[in-house]
Motif scaffolding. Structure first.
Motif, mmCIF file in Angstrom:
data_model
loop_
_atom_site.group_PDB
_atom_site.id
_atom_site.type_symbol
_atom_site.label_atom_id
_atom_site.label_comp_id
_atom_site.label_asym_id
_atom_site.label_seq_id
_atom_site.Cartn_x
_atom_site.Cartn_y
_atom_site.Cartn_z
ATOM 1 N N GLU A 117 0.830 -1.203 0.000
ATOM 2 C CA GLU A 117 0.000 0.000 0.000
ATOM 3 C C GLU A 117 0.870 1.262 0.000
ATOM 4 N N LEU A 118 1.965 1.219 0.749
ATOM 5 C CA LEU A 118 2.838 2.385 0.869
ATOM 6 C C LEU A 118 3.771 2.545 -0.321
ATOM 7 N N ALA A 119 3.939 1.464 -1.090
ATOM 8 C CA ALA A 119 4.843 1.511 -2.241
ATOM 9 C C ALA A 119 4.280 2.349 -3.377
ATOM 10 N N VAL A 120 2.975 2.561 -3.361
ATOM 11 C CA VAL A 120 2.324 3.386 -4.397
ATOM 12 C C VAL A 120 1.857 4.668 -3.724
ATOM 13 N N PRO A 121 2.592 5.762 -3.862
ATOM 14 C CA PRO A 121 2.247 7.002 -3.161
ATOM 15 C C PRO A 121 0.869 7.530 -3.542
ATOM 16 N N TYR A 122 0.249 8.192 -2.602
ATOM 17 C CA TYR A 122 -1.051 8.815 -2.847
ATOM 18 C C TYR A 122 -0.900 9.865 -3.951
ATOM 19 N N THR A 123 -1.788 9.801 -4.919
ATOM 20 C CA THR A 123 -1.666 10.688 -6.086
ATOM 21 C C THR A 123 -2.934 11.504 -6.312
ATOM 22 N N GLY A 124 -3.517 11.969 -5.221
ATOM 23 C CA GLY A 124 -4.689 12.830 -5.370
ATOM 24 C C GLY A 124 -4.319 14.129 -6.060
ATOM 25 N N THR A 125 -5.310 14.848 -6.506
ATOM 26 C CA THR A 125 -5.068 16.105 -7.213
ATOM 27 C C THR A 125 -4.522 17.158 -6.257
ATOM 28 N N VAL A 126 -3.355 17.667 -6.585
ATOM 29 C CA VAL A 126 -2.742 18.721 -5.790
ATOM 30 C C VAL A 126 -3.213 20.066 -6.334
ATOM 31 N N ALA A 127 -3.734 20.893 -5.459
ATOM 32 C CA ALA A 127 -4.275 22.185 -5.894
ATOM 33 C C ALA A 127 -3.215 23.278 -5.758
ATOM 34 N N PHE A 128 -2.631 23.646 -6.864
ATOM 35 C CA PHE A 128 -1.690 24.770 -6.861
ATOM 36 C C PHE A 128 -2.506 26.059 -7.016
ATOM 37 N N ARG A 129 -2.710 26.752 -5.914
ATOM 38 C CA ARG A 129 -3.660 27.857 -5.918
ATOM 39 C C ARG A 129 -3.029 29.220 -6.177
ATOM 40 N N ASP A 130 -1.741 29.244 -6.370
ATOM 41 C CA ASP A 130 -1.114 30.526 -6.671
ATOM 42 C C ASP A 130 0.002 30.323 -7.681
ATOM 43 N N SER A 131 0.287 31.359 -8.422
ATOM 44 C CA SER A 131 1.313 31.277 -9.465
ATOM 45 C C SER A 131 2.702 31.529 -8.910
ATOM 46 N N GLN A 132 2.787 32.129 -7.733
ATOM 47 C CA GLN A 132 4.087 32.401 -7.145
ATOM 48 C C GLN A 132 4.631 31.163 -6.439
ATOM 49 N N LYS A 133 5.937 31.125 -6.324
ATOM 50 C CA LYS A 133 6.582 29.976 -5.699
ATOM 51 C C LYS A 133 6.631 30.176 -4.186
ATOM 52 N N THR A 134 5.491 29.990 -3.541
ATOM 53 C CA THR A 134 5.438 30.040 -2.087
ATOM 54 C C THR A 134 5.925 28.694 -1.537
ATOM 55 N N GLU A 135 6.135 28.653 -0.224
ATOM 56 C CA GLU A 135 6.561 27.390 0.396
ATOM 57 C C GLU A 135 5.533 26.298 0.170
ATOM 58 N N LEU A 136 4.246 26.676 0.169
ATOM 59 C CA LEU A 136 3.188 25.691 -0.065
ATOM 60 C C LEU A 136 3.304 25.097 -1.465
ATOM 61 N N SER A 137 3.395 25.937 -2.471
ATOM 62 C CA SER A 137 3.450 25.421 -3.844
ATOM 63 C C SER A 137 4.737 24.656 -4.097
ATOM 64 N N VAL A 138 5.843 25.149 -3.560
ATOM 65 C CA VAL A 138 7.120 24.443 -3.740
ATOM 66 C C VAL A 138 7.108 23.119 -2.981
ATOM 67 N N GLY A 139 6.488 23.133 -1.800
ATOM 68 C CA GLY A 139 6.386 21.900 -1.013
ATOM 69 C C GLY A 139 5.540 20.857 -1.703
ATOM 70 N N LEU A 140 4.419 21.273 -2.260
ATOM 71 C CA LEU A 140 3.554 20.349 -2.987
ATOM 72 C C LEU A 140 4.252 19.820 -4.243
ATOM 73 N N THR A 141 5.023 20.676 -4.899
ATOM 74 C CA THR A 141 5.788 20.239 -6.066
ATOM 75 C C THR A 141 6.811 19.188 -5.664
ATOM 76 N N ALA A 142 7.466 19.387 -4.521
ATOM 77 C CA ALA A 142 8.437 18.411 -4.028
ATOM 78 C C ALA A 142 7.754 17.077 -3.735
ATOM 79 N N TYR A 143 6.532 17.145 -3.198
ATOM 80 C CA TYR A 143 5.780 15.915 -2.938
ATOM 81 C C TYR A 143 5.473 15.193 -4.251
ATOM 82 N N VAL A 144 4.961 15.924 -5.235
ATOM 83 C CA VAL A 144 4.633 15.329 -6.536
ATOM 84 C C VAL A 144 5.880 14.697 -7.160
ATOM 85 N N ASP A 145 7.042 15.307 -6.930
ATOM 86 C CA ASP A 145 8.312 14.782 -7.457
ATOM 87 C C ASP A 145 8.878 13.659 -6.591
#
Length: 243
Positions: A117-145
């Protein structure tokens, strides 16, 4: 070396571990080849080692659960002599139900199921709500990567349900289970749209931490709620309650 008893559990165990000298090893090997009781003791030990991946503490716990029932049945005091006899009886019981055990061995273990179960990471839709590179958006990008350590560092301290949920996932995937549990069970997540997903990963986190009781409670809750992971929860719960 003196004559070997066919019910010397410890000696047969040492033979399987390669701990005996040449003379003793030859004698025990011959005994196993020619004596049905000794053969079945060796077979039972090997079956249990396969089942519990050579975890001797789990094997002892499993045998204890069998010979405690036998002790009660035969109303024997647990002296050293009787404890040895009951352990042998427990191992032989394993062999007598080998068809059932063979079936169990063909199924993935509880640990394997959780790891799958853990070998396949959760891939729900990540909501990038701003165009600027805030810690939230960069953090979510790191998760997706799948850079979970970096994602955890960036998402830490952000008071946002999405951030806390993905922070929890990141901590789970880098095996920081206590932190993951705190994040998944936080009010901000439990009151958000991530609550249903969070409960599943919370159950997995409890199991990986070694807290089977809380994992069991959550799995039962997931099953009762007709959760999207209900089928997987039933399988895990059945495995947990088998031990």
């Amino acid at each position: 070396m003196s004559e070997i008893s066919n019910t010397n559990y410890e000696l047969i165990q040492d033979y399987l571990d390669g701990l005996l000298d040449q003379e003793a090893s030859l004698k025990v090997g011959k005994l196993i080849d020619n004596d049905e009781v000794a053969y079945n003791i060796a077979k039972g030990i090997l079956l249990l080692r396969k089942e519990f991946v050579h975890d001797e503490s789990q094997i002892e716990e499993y045998l204890n659960s069998i010979y405690k029932r036998q002790q009660s049945l035969f109303k024997l005091q647990k002296t050293s002599k009787y404890a040895t006899w009951l352990k042998i009886a427990a191992v032989l019981t394993v062999v007598t139900v080998s068809a059932f055990i063979t079936y169990r061995f063909s199924q993935p273990s509880l640990e394997e199921m959780v790891n799958a179960e853990l070998a396949v990471p959760y891939t729900g839709t990540v909501a990038f709500r701003d165009s600027q590179k805030t810690e939230l958006s960069v953090g979510l990008t790191a998760y997706v990567d799948e850079n979970y350590l970096r994602a955890a560092e960036l998402l830490e301290g952000i008071n946002d349900a999405e951030a806390v949920f993905y922070h929890g996932l990141s901590r789970l995937y880098i095996e920081e289970y206590e932190t993951a549990i705190k994040l998944f069970s936080s009010d901000i997540v439990e009151q958000s749209r991530y609550a249903i997903h969070s409960s599943w990963f919370l159950a997995l986190s409890y199991y990986k931490l070694g807290d089977r009781e809380n994992a069991r409670k959550l799995l039962k809750k997931i099953i009762a709620q007709n959760h999207y992971k209900k089928t997987e929860a039933i399988k895990l719960l059945n495995k947990i309650e088998a031990y």
